[in-house]
Scaffold this motif. Structure first.
Motif, short mmCIF file in Angstrom:
data_model
loop_
_atom_site.label_atom_id
_atom_site.label_comp_id
_atom_site.label_asym_id
_atom_site.label_seq_id
_atom_site.Cartn_x
_atom_site.Cartn_y
_atom_site.Cartn_z
N GLY A 366 0.69 -1.18 0.10
CA GLY A 366 0.02 0.05 -0.02
C GLY A 366 0.67 1.34 0.05
N LEU A 367 1.91 1.22 -0.61
CA LEU A 367 2.73 2.45 -0.82
C LEU A 367 2.65 3.20 -2.16
CD1 LEU A 367 6.01 0.78 0.27
CD2 LEU A 367 4.83 2.37 1.49
N PRO A 368 2.74 4.48 -1.75
CA PRO A 368 2.54 5.27 -3.16
C PRO A 368 3.90 5.35 -4.14
CG PRO A 368 3.25 6.59 -1.33
CD PRO A 368 3.05 5.25 -0.77
N PRO A 369 3.63 5.23 -5.52
CA PRO A 369 2.42 5.76 -6.00
C PRO A 369 1.66 4.80 -6.84
CG PRO A 369 4.42 6.06 -7.44
CD PRO A 369 4.80 5.47 -6.12
N PHE A 370 1.46 3.80 -6.08
CA PHE A 370 0.73 2.46 -6.68
C PHE A 370 -0.60 2.54 -6.43
CE2 PHE A 370 5.14 1.46 -7.12
CZ PHE A 370 5.24 0.39 -7.80
N LEU A 371 -1.46 1.55 -7.14
CA LEU A 371 -2.69 1.43 -6.83
C LEU A 371 -3.01 1.03 -5.58
CD1 LEU A 371 -5.58 1.73 -8.21
CD2 LEU A 371 -5.53 -0.39 -9.01
N GLY A 372 -2.31 0.32 -5.05
CA GLY A 372 -2.46 -0.22 -3.56
C GLY A 372 -2.44 0.77 -2.74
N TRP A 373 -1.94 1.96 -2.61
CA TRP A 373 -1.95 3.17 -1.91
C TRP A 373 -3.25 3.74 -1.76
CZ3 TRP A 373 0.18 6.29 1.72
CH2 TRP A 373 -0.24 7.38 1.82
N ILE A 374 -3.74 3.76 -3.16
CA ILE A 374 -4.92 4.30 -3.20
C ILE A 374 -6.32 3.35 -2.70
CG2 ILE A 374 -7.09 5.01 -4.92
CD1 ILE A 374 -4.72 5.91 -6.69
N GLY A 375 -6.05 2.35 -2.90
CA GLY A 375 -6.97 1.16 -2.38
C GLY A 375 -6.96 1.24 -0.89
N LYS A 376 -5.72 1.35 -0.45
CA LYS A 376 -5.78 1.16 1.26
C LYS A 376 -6.29 2.53 1.77
CE LYS A 376 -1.82 1.64 2.79
NZ LYS A 376 -2.03 3.05 2.73
N GLU A 377 -6.28 3.73 1.00
CA GLU A 377 -6.67 4.98 1.54
C GLU A 377 -8.22 4.71 1.44
OE1 GLU A 377 -4.77 8.44 1.99
OE2 GLU A 377 -3.94 6.66 3.05
N LEU A 378 -8.76 4.20 0.43
CA LEU A 378 -10.19 4.11 0.41
C LEU A 378 -10.92 3.04 1.42
CD1 LEU A 378 -10.86 3.80 -3.60
CD2 LEU A 378 -11.57 5.67 -1.93
N LEU A 379 -10.04 2.06 1.94
CA LEU A 379 -10.48 1.23 2.65
C LEU A 379 -10.51 1.91 4.14
CD1 LEU A 379 -8.24 -2.30 1.90
CD2 LEU A 379 -10.77 -1.76 1.77
N TYR A 380 -9.43 2.80 4.43
CA TYR A 380 -9.58 3.74 5.83
C TYR A 380 -10.74 4.56 5.66
CZ TYR A 380 -5.22 1.60 7.34
OH TYR A 380 -4.29 0.35 7.83
N ALA A 381 -11.04 5.08 4.46
CA ALA A 381 -11.92 5.96 4.37
C ALA A 381 -13.51 5.59 4.67
CB ALA A 381 -12.14 6.80 3.14
N GLY A 382 -13.52 4.28 4.08
CA GLY A 382 -14.90 3.69 4.20
C GLY A 382 -15.16 2.61 5.28
N VAL A 383 -14.13 2.46 6.02
CA VAL A 383 -14.37 1.41 7.12
C VAL A 383 -15.00 2.37 8.23
CG1 VAL A 383 -12.32 1.99 8.50
CG2 VAL A 383 -13.26 -0.36 8.66
#
Length: 526
Positions: A366-383
């Motif tokens: 989940g490190l930037p600038p990869f899609l995994g970073w965006i996905g992890k940020e969304l997980l934390y925003a939506g939990v």
């Protein structure tokens, strides 16, 4: 099982042909994407059992397009990989046939518009996965684990069939287009039975606790099967079913509580077990369980942010998991070992494999600038707030496992001689990890490429608008949680080595006796 020899044969030609067909199907889906986003769905109909109102009907909508694109795109790379990995195996032609039927079964499942058609393909995935997991049929362990996987998933499929029949009674149709456009089944007197039966089918297929034990045991399959099964196909079938029926079944306390408890428990438990593994392939298998738990956890909710997070994480996981399984297979092929304690300093002999591992694992972490970073940020925003700490703990442990897979085998001084002199894999085995690892970077830098598809898919849930994908969303709580994830994940390095050394002192086993808190021994290559 891998063969070092190269050369042309009819069986290897079958591998290249299957890859070509898979890529051609991916190209067809890409060509239809515009029509899907414009009209909402592309429908195909064929009469099957008209007297019973059952048709062989298919529907390509945004949700089906996401899954079908992953199945065909990753499938083509898997066929290439398998040709390089085991193309000279005396039964490789049979293997390609089984894998191709498996791909078609998954495609039929996600494209099916009729519930009975969906069930037929659902059970075909169980049958073909049985043939693939037990491909080394002279190995009693492979036969036993293949039978276990089929009994669990096919048994869940029978419950699912009963649930589908009840849905037909409640909705007056087996057509998903009719069922999903109705007012939902939540007020039906059959809702409780339908939900129970559907969840049994979904949880067995996607290995949620207490049905999780078959998935790590499925590692008896050859590595190309593991890479495909864990990233884009069978284990995602249950997740697809929950997403597909979300508009008709979600929004009740029973749905939310059951999915939250099952998904949360599976994610946290699996991430703890993953860090205990010395066998790289087993470590990746347990992280798949963690990802499946997270997906189920977020499908319990109905907000646009949570559903966007689920679909984004599904894509993230498919890209990095297929790549990392192929990397582990390349390491096994090139060294004769998957034991993480015996692998160091391979970057000099296997530089392209090392780069591929790094690309995929950075997205996994989940490190930037990869899609995994965006996905992890969304997980934390939506939990939901009360699930922040379990999600944080799971992500931190997965961050640590990503470091194990990407860094430890390739850096440092070699600890000793290996069964085989390390050497780089062929282009067929490197194409998949390079392409998929690079895709994680491209989508991370240009998330707008995925935004229209995710917007349309979330709209199909009947939820609020999808969340925006941003590489940088500002200083906020998800950013703080991401930084905490990195800190906690990095801090797991020392305990991990202690667990590896002291594994036998932790005898706690799972209910099925397959996963345990002991450091798992490394099984023979497969």
């Amino acid at each position: 099982m891998a063969q070092d020899k190269s050369g042309f044969s009819l069986s290897r030609a079958a591998g290249y042909l299957a890859a070509t067909v898979a890529f051609a199907l991916f190209a067809v889906l890409f060509a239809l994407a515009g029509a899907v986003l414009t009209t909402g769905a592309v429908l195909f109909d064929l009469a099957w059992v008209p007297s019973l109102g059952i048709g062989l009907s298919f529907m390509l909508d945004p949700l089906a397009l996401i899954f079908a694109a992953l199945i065909t795109g990753i499938g083509g790379l898997i066929f290439l990989y398998a040709t390089g990995y085991m193309g000279n195996h005396p039964q490789f032609g049979r293997f390609v046939l089984f894998l191709f039927l498996f791909m078609l079964s998954m495609l039929g499942l996600v494209l099916a518009r009729d519930l009975i058609t969906l069930f037929v393909f659902w059970e075909l995935t169980s049958l073909t996965s049985y043939l693939l997991i037990g491909f080394s049929h002279d190995d009693p362990k492979a036969r036993r684990n293949a039978l276990q996987a089929m009994l669990v998933t096919a048994g869940g499929g029978l419950a699912l069939l009963a649930g589908f029949i009840l849905i037909g009674f409640a909705a007056g149709s087996y057509d998903l287009a009719v069922i999903l456009q109705g007012g939902g089944l939540q007020t039906s007197p059959l809702y409780g039975a339908i939900l129970t039966l559907v969840l049994l089918g979904a949880f067995t297929k996607s290995a949620q606790i207490p049905f999780h034990f078959w998935l790590p045991n499925a590692m008896a399959a050859p590595t190309p099967v593991s890479a495909y099964l864990h990233s884009a196909t069978m284990v995602k079938a249950g997740v697809y079913l929950l997403a597909r029926l979300h508009p008709a079944l979600s929004g009740t306390g029973a749905w939310e509580i059951t999915l939250t408890l099952a998904g949360g428990a599976t994610a946290l438990f699996a991430s703890v077990i993953a860090i205990r593994q010395r066998d790289l392939k087993q470590a990746l298998a347990w992280t798949t369980l963690m990802a499946l738990g997270v997906l189920v956890l977020f499908l319990a909710q109905g907000s646009g942010v949570a559903l966007t997070a689920a679909l984004t994480f599904l894509i993230v996981h498919a890209l990095y998991k297929a790549a990392l399984f192929m990397v582990v297979g390349a390491v096994d092929h090139g060294t004769g070992s998957r034991d993480v304690t015996a692998l160091r300093g391979l970057r000099r002999a296997m530089p392209l494999t090392a780069v591929s591992a790094l690309l995929a694992a950075v997205s996994m972490a989940g490190l930037p600038p990869f899609l995994g970073w965006i996905g992890k940020e969304l997980l934390y925003a939506g939990v939901t707030p009360w699930l922040v700490l379990p999600l944080l703990a799971s992500n931190a442990l997965i961050f640590a496992v990503a470091g194990v897979v990407a860094l430890r085998p390739f850096w440092g001084a070699p600890p000793g001689p290996l069964p085989r002199e390390p050497h780089e894999a062929g282009w067929q085995m490197l194409a998949g990890p390079v392409v998929l690892g690079g895709a994680g970077l491209v989508f991370g830098l240009m998330p707008g490429l995925l935004q229209p598809l995710l917007d349309a898919a979330v709209m199909g849930f009947g939820a609020a608008p999808a969340a925006e994908l941003h590489l940088w969303a500002g200083v906020n709580l998800p950013l703080a949680l991401s930084l905490a994830t990195f800190g906690l994940g990095g801090g797991c390095s020392w305990p991990r080595r202690v667990f590896w050394r002291a594994g036998p002192a932790f005898p706690l086993r799972t209910a099925a006796g397959t996963g345990c808190l002991r450091a798992s021994p490394v099984s023979p290559r497969s």
